[in-house]
Design a protein around this motif. Structure first.
Motif, mmCIF file in Angstrom:
data_model
loop_
_atom_site.group_PDB
_atom_site.id
_atom_site.type_symbol
_atom_site.label_atom_id
_atom_site.label_comp_id
_atom_site.label_asym_id
_atom_site.label_seq_id
_atom_site.Cartn_x
_atom_site.Cartn_y
_atom_site.Cartn_z
ATOM 1 N N ASN B 143 36.499 45.228 42.795
ATOM 2 C CA ASN B 143 36.362 44.078 43.777
ATOM 3 C C ASN B 143 35.024 44.190 44.356
ATOM 4 O O ASN B 143 35.178 44.651 45.517
ATOM 5 N N LEU B 349 38.354 32.718 52.193
ATOM 6 C CA LEU B 349 38.952 33.106 50.958
ATOM 7 C C LEU B 349 40.435 32.232 50.845
ATOM 8 O O LEU B 349 40.784 32.095 52.088
ATOM 9 N N LYS B 353 43.987 35.495 48.239
ATOM 10 C CA LYS B 353 43.097 36.353 47.834
ATOM 11 C C LYS B 353 42.439 37.164 49.226
ATOM 12 O O LYS B 353 41.316 37.721 49.176
#
Lengths: 122, 414
Positions: B143, B349, B353
């Motif tokens: 990530n 976002l 997410k």
């Protein structure tokens, strides 16, 4: 090696330059790393897809399915671990107590125990 | 604690009485008789630590004892505070004025050579090698956008830089003090040894003290800046990372960071090298040594010599108080910077997410202490929420960010 700043006669504008440039560079480095690491799996997958195509194999997995989440991996690993740990030899299921024969030795004899001293009569 | 203070006050008073009494007695006896024996005794007394004793050294020895007490009793960073505390005692034993090379500043003494590793920035680089060999970067690779939090938290460094100049520090000193805001001990020592060696002791002790106090300093700021509904956000589990990605990570990271900020090469070069040893899969022995025996040896030498180099004359100053003050503020700013940036990221976002803003606090590079704090705080809001793996991403990118920031400071100020 210093650039921009006259260290002997600095003023507040220099301090703000160091702060602004320094903080921007930290962001720039990490943003570049983000871009590279975002692209990396795509490039690696591209190569994999190309190779599979060359070999004539069909690509069935969607991009979302190509990576198995860590939780699934952990569950599979735990299941395998449990399965392999349960593998035993065939057993008779009969529990027995075996009599153990010990040969006599004065070293472990109860006669010579310290507690027997009270029975000693000279 | 009260009993502890009582004991040490009594001990200090006894010590003072003993010193003044013995000094007067020895002088009187030597003066009266003038005999060789008593002259010898007086000479011996002059060379002893009691004769050359200064009250400030006693204060430093007490500080050393307090650090050891904190480490043993409360387990605050014992691996660092025990060597530093012992070093403080060793470095503040009064030494006679003679040609014998004993003290850390005497060229030729054992301590002098051990201190070489601190003065020339050898130990911090070796510690980074160990950190690289023990850190799993997979949460960061899976990530990468969480790296931004590591960058955002570096605001602590630059805010401290401005604060230090405002408090009257010289520009090089301000640059060295600023790195405390990164919450990274080895980086602070590295920058300080290059920019302001005379402040190294105060900076190192401030940096390590605040790193030990991460579980105390961070939670109130995290709770203040987040709402309950934000603290319970559950993040999707990180994807599994392939071995190729793990091997490529240190190589790409090394080249990219070193080309942009060459000043950080001694630290980041070693960090990524250590990680390559770990992830390559063919150098297990080297990685094992780097993350265990080597890093332990270097930690012992670093802690001991940093403590021993912190003399009373350098440490017991108004400047040190200012450094400690700046350290506390910078830690707070860095934590707040990370949390606020995480909240700002959430604005862009999608719902599934969204990131838990608590992990922004892990952007300071106190690895893994601040990740643990995030995990604890997250579980206080929702016991089923595990944020540790997610927090490790900004945490390790904070290490990279603070090293880049230190490299930038060196580039500007050297």
């Amino acid at each position: 090696m210093n650039f921009l700043i006259d260290l002997a006669n600095w003023d507040w504008s220099d301090i703000f330059v160091i702060t602004a440039v320094g903080y921007s560079v930290v962001f720039a480095v990490l943003i570049l790393l983000i871009i590279v690491y975002k692209l990396m799996p795509k490039v690696l997958n591209l190569q994999l897809k190309r190779r599979l195509k060359k070999e004539g194999r069909e690509i069935t997995a969607k991009s979302d399915e190509e990576y198995v989440p860590g939780e699934v991996n952990a569950a599979v690993a735990t299941a395998l671990h449990l399965y392999f740990n349960q593998q035993h030899d065939e057993e008779s299921n009969i529990i027995t107590i075996k009599r153990v024969e010990r040969t006599y030795s004065p070293w472990s004899s109860k006669i010579y125990n310290m507690n027997n001293a009270r029975h000693y009569q000279p | 604690m009260r009993r502890f203070v009582k004991y040490y006050t009594a001990l200090a008073m006894l010590f003072m009485l003993f010193v003044t009494g013995m000094q007067a007695e020895a002088q009187a006896v030597a003066g009266e008789s003038g005999g060789a024996f008593f002259n010898g005794l007086a000479k011996f007394w002059e060379n002893s630590g009691f004769s050359n004793f200064d009250i400030r050294q006693l204060v430093m020895i007490i500080i050393g004892l307090v650090l050891i007490h904190l480490a043993i009793k409360f387990k605050y960073e014992p691996l660092l505070l025990v060597p530093i505390g012992t070093g403080l005692i060793i470095g503040n034993i009064p030494l006679p004025v003679s040609d014998a090379a004993i003290g850390i500043k005497d060229e030729g003494s054992v301590l002098y050579y051990l201190y070489f590793g601190v003065g020339e920035g050898v130990y911090p680089s070796l510690i980074f090698l160990g950190i690289g060999a023990m850190t799993d970067f997979s949460s960061l690779i899976s990530n990468p956008k969480l790296m931004l939090l590591g960058a955002a938290a570096q605001i602590g460094i630059f805010a401290t830089f401005i604060g230090a100049v405002l408090l009257g520090f010289e520009i090089h000193e301000a640059g060295a003090i600023a790195i405390i805001g990164g919450a990274d001990g080895p980086t602070a020592i590295f920058a300080s040894s290059n920019l302001a060696p005379h402040l190294l002791g105060s900076i190192a002790i401030a940096a390590y003290s605040y790193m030990a106090l991460v579980p105390v300093i961070q939670p109130p700021i995290m709770r203040l800046l987040t709402k309950k509904r934000e603290r319970i956000i559950k993040m999707p589990p990180p994807r599994a990372v392939s071995k190729t990605e793990k091997v490529l990570f240190p190589l790409i990271g090394l080249m990219l960071t070193a080309f942009i900020s060459p000043g950080s090469l001694p630290l980041l070069g070693m960090l990524f090298f250590g990680n390559l040893l770990k992830e390559s899969g063919v150098t297990d022995r080297l990685a094992e040594t780097a993350r265990t025996s080597m890093v332990d040896i270097v930690t012992i030498l670093l802690g001991l010599t940093v403590g021993a180099s912190t003399s009373a004359a350098m440490f017991l100053t108004v400047g040190s108080i200012k450094i400690f003050l700046l350290g506390a503020v910078s830690f707070g700013i860095a934590t707040a910077g990370g949390v606020i940036f995480a909240k700002a990221m959430n604005l862009f976002l999608s719902k599934e997410k969204k990131i838990n803003p608590l992990i922004g606090a892990a952007g300071v590079s106190a690895v893994p202490a601040s990740s643990r704090v995030v995990q604890t705080e997250g579980q206080k809001a929702d016991p089923s929420n595990h944020l540790l793996m997610h927090a490790m991403a900004p945490n390790v990118s904070g290490v990279i960010g603070s090293a880049v920031a230190a490299g930038m400071m060196l580039s500007f100020l050297m």
